[in-house]
Design a protein around this motif. Structure first.
Motif, mmCIF file in Angstrom:
data_model
loop_
_atom_site.group_PDB
_atom_site.id
_atom_site.type_symbol
_atom_site.label_atom_id
_atom_site.label_comp_id
_atom_site.label_asym_id
_atom_site.label_seq_id
_atom_site.Cartn_x
_atom_site.Cartn_y
_atom_site.Cartn_z
ATOM 1 N N LEU A 148 0.808 -1.229 0.000
ATOM 2 C CA LEU A 148 0.000 0.000 0.000
ATOM 3 C C LEU A 148 0.836 1.272 0.000
ATOM 4 C CD1 LEU A 148 -2.907 -0.829 2.494
ATOM 5 C CD2 LEU A 148 -2.982 -0.780 0.007
ATOM 6 N N SER A 149 2.117 1.137 0.393
ATOM 7 C CA SER A 149 2.878 2.372 0.628
ATOM 8 C C SER A 149 3.365 3.035 -0.659
ATOM 9 C CB SER A 149 4.028 2.119 1.603
ATOM 10 O OG SER A 149 4.843 1.076 1.137
ATOM 11 N N GLY A 150 3.025 2.469 -1.816
ATOM 12 C CA GLY A 150 3.285 3.119 -3.106
ATOM 13 C C GLY A 150 4.749 3.438 -3.327
ATOM 14 N N LYS A 151 5.015 4.684 -3.651
ATOM 15 C CA LYS A 151 6.386 5.095 -4.003
ATOM 16 C C LYS A 151 7.339 5.006 -2.819
ATOM 17 C CE LYS A 151 5.600 8.510 -7.578
ATOM 18 N NZ LYS A 151 5.409 9.926 -7.784
ATOM 19 N N ILE A 152 6.806 5.132 -1.603
ATOM 20 C CA ILE A 152 7.692 5.244 -0.441
ATOM 21 C C ILE A 152 8.351 3.904 -0.113
ATOM 22 C CG2 ILE A 152 7.785 5.835 2.006
ATOM 23 C CD1 ILE A 152 5.338 7.644 1.446
ATOM 24 N N LYS A 153 7.625 2.835 -0.247
ATOM 25 C CA LYS A 153 8.113 1.479 0.026
ATOM 26 C C LYS A 153 8.629 1.300 1.460
ATOM 27 C CE LYS A 153 6.919 -0.592 -3.561
ATOM 28 N NZ LYS A 153 5.472 -0.552 -3.307
ATOM 29 N N LEU A 185 7.145 6.628 8.939
ATOM 30 C CA LEU A 185 7.616 8.014 8.805
ATOM 31 C C LEU A 185 9.045 8.093 8.275
ATOM 32 C CD1 LEU A 185 6.305 9.782 12.057
ATOM 33 C CD2 LEU A 185 5.231 9.634 9.822
ATOM 34 N N VAL A 186 9.907 7.187 8.747
ATOM 35 C CA VAL A 186 11.322 7.290 8.367
ATOM 36 C C VAL A 186 11.519 7.059 6.856
ATOM 37 C CG1 VAL A 186 13.658 6.420 8.799
ATOM 38 C CG2 VAL A 186 12.077 6.734 10.707
ATOM 39 N N PRO A 187 10.904 5.999 6.259
ATOM 40 C CA PRO A 187 11.059 5.860 4.803
ATOM 41 C C PRO A 187 10.472 7.044 4.024
ATOM 42 C CG PRO A 187 10.021 3.902 5.741
ATOM 43 C CD PRO A 187 10.160 4.884 6.851
ATOM 44 N N PHE A 188 9.466 7.714 4.584
ATOM 45 C CA PHE A 188 8.890 8.877 3.911
ATOM 46 C C PHE A 188 9.958 9.956 3.723
ATOM 47 C CE2 PHE A 188 7.297 13.186 4.277
ATOM 48 C CZ PHE A 188 6.395 13.240 3.236
ATOM 49 N N VAL A 189 10.802 10.122 4.745
ATOM 50 C CA VAL A 189 11.808 11.183 4.724
ATOM 51 C C VAL A 189 12.843 10.962 3.616
ATOM 52 C CG1 VAL A 189 13.740 12.090 6.072
ATOM 53 C CG2 VAL A 189 11.510 11.817 7.137
ATOM 54 N N GLY A 190 13.167 9.698 3.331
ATOM 55 C CA GLY A 190 14.123 9.409 2.258
ATOM 56 C C GLY A 190 15.551 9.371 2.776
ATOM 57 N N TYR A 191 16.529 9.829 1.972
ATOM 58 C CA TYR A 191 17.977 9.801 2.247
ATOM 59 C C TYR A 191 18.562 8.391 2.070
ATOM 60 C CZ TYR A 191 17.607 14.567 4.026
ATOM 61 O OH TYR A 191 17.366 15.903 4.145
ATOM 62 N N LYS A 192 19.892 8.375 2.002
ATOM 63 C CA LYS A 192 20.603 7.131 1.667
ATOM 64 C C LYS A 192 20.401 6.084 2.775
ATOM 65 C CE LYS A 192 25.116 5.768 -0.026
ATOM 66 N NZ LYS A 192 26.537 6.080 -0.034
ATOM 67 N N SER A 222 -0.614 2.280 10.895
ATOM 68 C CA SER A 222 0.385 2.159 9.823
ATOM 69 C C SER A 222 -0.280 2.285 8.457
ATOM 70 C CB SER A 222 1.094 0.800 9.878
ATOM 71 O OG SER A 222 1.530 0.534 11.167
ATOM 72 N N ILE A 223 -1.432 1.629 8.287
ATOM 73 C CA ILE A 223 -2.099 1.666 6.974
ATOM 74 C C ILE A 223 -2.595 3.071 6.677
ATOM 75 C CG2 ILE A 223 -4.108 0.850 5.673
ATOM 76 C CD1 ILE A 223 -3.763 -1.851 7.113
ATOM 77 N N VAL A 224 -3.290 3.675 7.651
ATOM 78 C CA VAL A 224 -3.836 5.025 7.430
ATOM 79 C C VAL A 224 -2.701 6.013 7.168
ATOM 80 C CG1 VAL A 224 -5.045 6.927 8.565
ATOM 81 C CG2 VAL A 224 -5.941 4.611 8.732
ATOM 82 N N SER A 225 -1.586 5.825 7.887
ATOM 83 C CA SER A 225 -0.490 6.768 7.745
ATOM 84 C C SER A 225 0.279 6.567 6.438
ATOM 85 C CB SER A 225 0.414 6.624 8.968
ATOM 86 O OG SER A 225 1.717 6.880 8.689
ATOM 87 N N SER A 226 0.226 5.363 5.866
ATOM 88 C CA SER A 226 1.070 5.143 4.680
ATOM 89 C C SER A 226 0.304 5.163 3.364
ATOM 90 C CB SER A 226 1.859 3.834 4.815
ATOM 91 O OG SER A 226 0.979 2.764 4.991
#
Ligand code: UDP
Ligand code: MG
Length: 320
Positions: A148-153, A185-192, A222-226
């Motif tokens: 469900l998390s789409g692009k963020i994974k 939240l952390v994968p949303f932020v991105g970075y290496k 988790s589902i609602v947030s992602s």
């Protein structure tokens, strides 16, 4: 000047684990002290046992310990939120206080940090030791969030144990939402980002604070947030149902015309009636199911609108 490493651990009724945890982690901090300055941020999440008294002792005897006491139990994710807010490190490591997050991994995490990774996730290698139900629900949980998390994974089998660079921590702290599931939240932020695998040992002492209710809430959060995808399911399904209803209407018309022509099309009448009733009850159940999904989002939107603080600090014993 040396980089500062913060180790953050939330604690709820951990009087049995706290001394063992401190002993283990302080040894690790001693081992890295030539290379890094260190601090240990311990958040007492409204424990009803002696956890806070124990943390106060650690703070008195060890200048590296920052102990924070909540006014009541606000929950695991709230305690992590506080820990991240108070941690001052150039690298911040979040871990559970029950040693189920193996502390030896910290050395490898720091190696990865030195290589330039800003997020180092600890990933559970297997769940052989978990019971059947826990294993299956955990597998499904991570699979659903991943899909469900789409692009963020959101990575599978990665919980809260991880290292984050200062700017990742700042970015996570700047996210305004109350629904704070860190693994989302952390994968949303991105970075290496990189991962290290580990096998999760059993809790040496004390017992889990998670029951099926709290795990269900975590899954909902988790589902609602992602993802917003579940909100579109009702609409998509309604298109199929409209098509089926049109087909049913055409069939009725055909039957009517056949009847008019003197041909009796109602030999299947009984079965047809049951089919129609089943279809109606299925329709009702689906409506309730989708109202249920909607209310999951609605309730959390309400909580966001309330804008209450995520936690209240009663005492803050800073490290010296
Ligand atoms: N915890 C917390 N507040 C809570 C529940 C748990 O701070 O309301 C802490 C707990 O003390 C531990 C960590 O969160 O350090 C993980 O909890 P637990 O070991 O019970 O979870 P499990 O490993 O069983 O998933
Ligand atoms: Mg645990």
């Amino acid at each position: 000047m040396k980089n500062l490493v913060s180790i953050v651990a939330p604690m709820y009724n951990e009087e049995e684990m706290a001394p063992l945890f401190y002993e283990t982690i302080s040894k690790i901090m001693d081992k890295i002290q030539d290379q890094y300055d260190t601090e240990l941020v311990l958040v007492n999440d409204g424990s009803r046992d002696k956890t806070w008294e124990i943390l106060k002792e650690f703070h008195e005897k060890d200048h590296r310990v920052h102990a924070i006491k909540f006014s009541r139990n606000f929950g695991h994710e709230a305690a992590i939120t506080a820990g991240l807010k108070y941690a001052k490190g150039d690298a911040v490591i979040i871990m559970d206080a029950d040693l189920q997050d193996p502390p030896e991994l910290i050395f490898q995490m720091l190696e990865k940090f030195e290589e330039g990774y800003e997020i180092v996730n600890a990933k559970r290698a297997d769940r052989k030791k978990d019971g059947f139900l826990k294993r299956k629900t955990a597998e499904e949980y991570y699979e659903v969030i991943y899909r469900l998390s789409g692009k963020i994974k959101v990575p599978k089998n990665v919980g809260n144990y991880r290292l984050m660079s200062k700017r990742v921590v700042e970015a996570v702290n700047a996210l305004p939402e109350h629904n704070r599931v860190f693994r989302v939240l952390v994968p949303f932020v991105g970075y290496k980002t990189t991962e290290l695998e580990y096998v999760r040992p059993a809790r040496p002492k004390g017992e889990t604070k998670y029951n099926y209710n709290s795990m269900f809430k975590l899954a909902g959060d988790s589902i609602v947030s992602s993802s917003l995808v579940p909100l579109s399911w009702a609409f998509k399904l309604s298109l199929d149902l409209i098509a089926i209803s049109v087909l049913a209407l055409i069939t009725t018309l055909v039957f009517y015309i056949l009847g008019r022509c003197g041909i009796d099309p109602f030999i299947f009448w009984d079965t047809g009636l049951y089919l129609i009733l089943s279809f109606i009850s299925l329709g009702f159940s689906l409506c309730l199911f989708f109202i249920g999904i909607l209310s999951q989002y609605q309730a959390r939107t309400f909580v966001e609108a309330q804008q209450r603080p995520l936690f209240i600090v009663e005492e803050d014993l800073e490290n010296k």
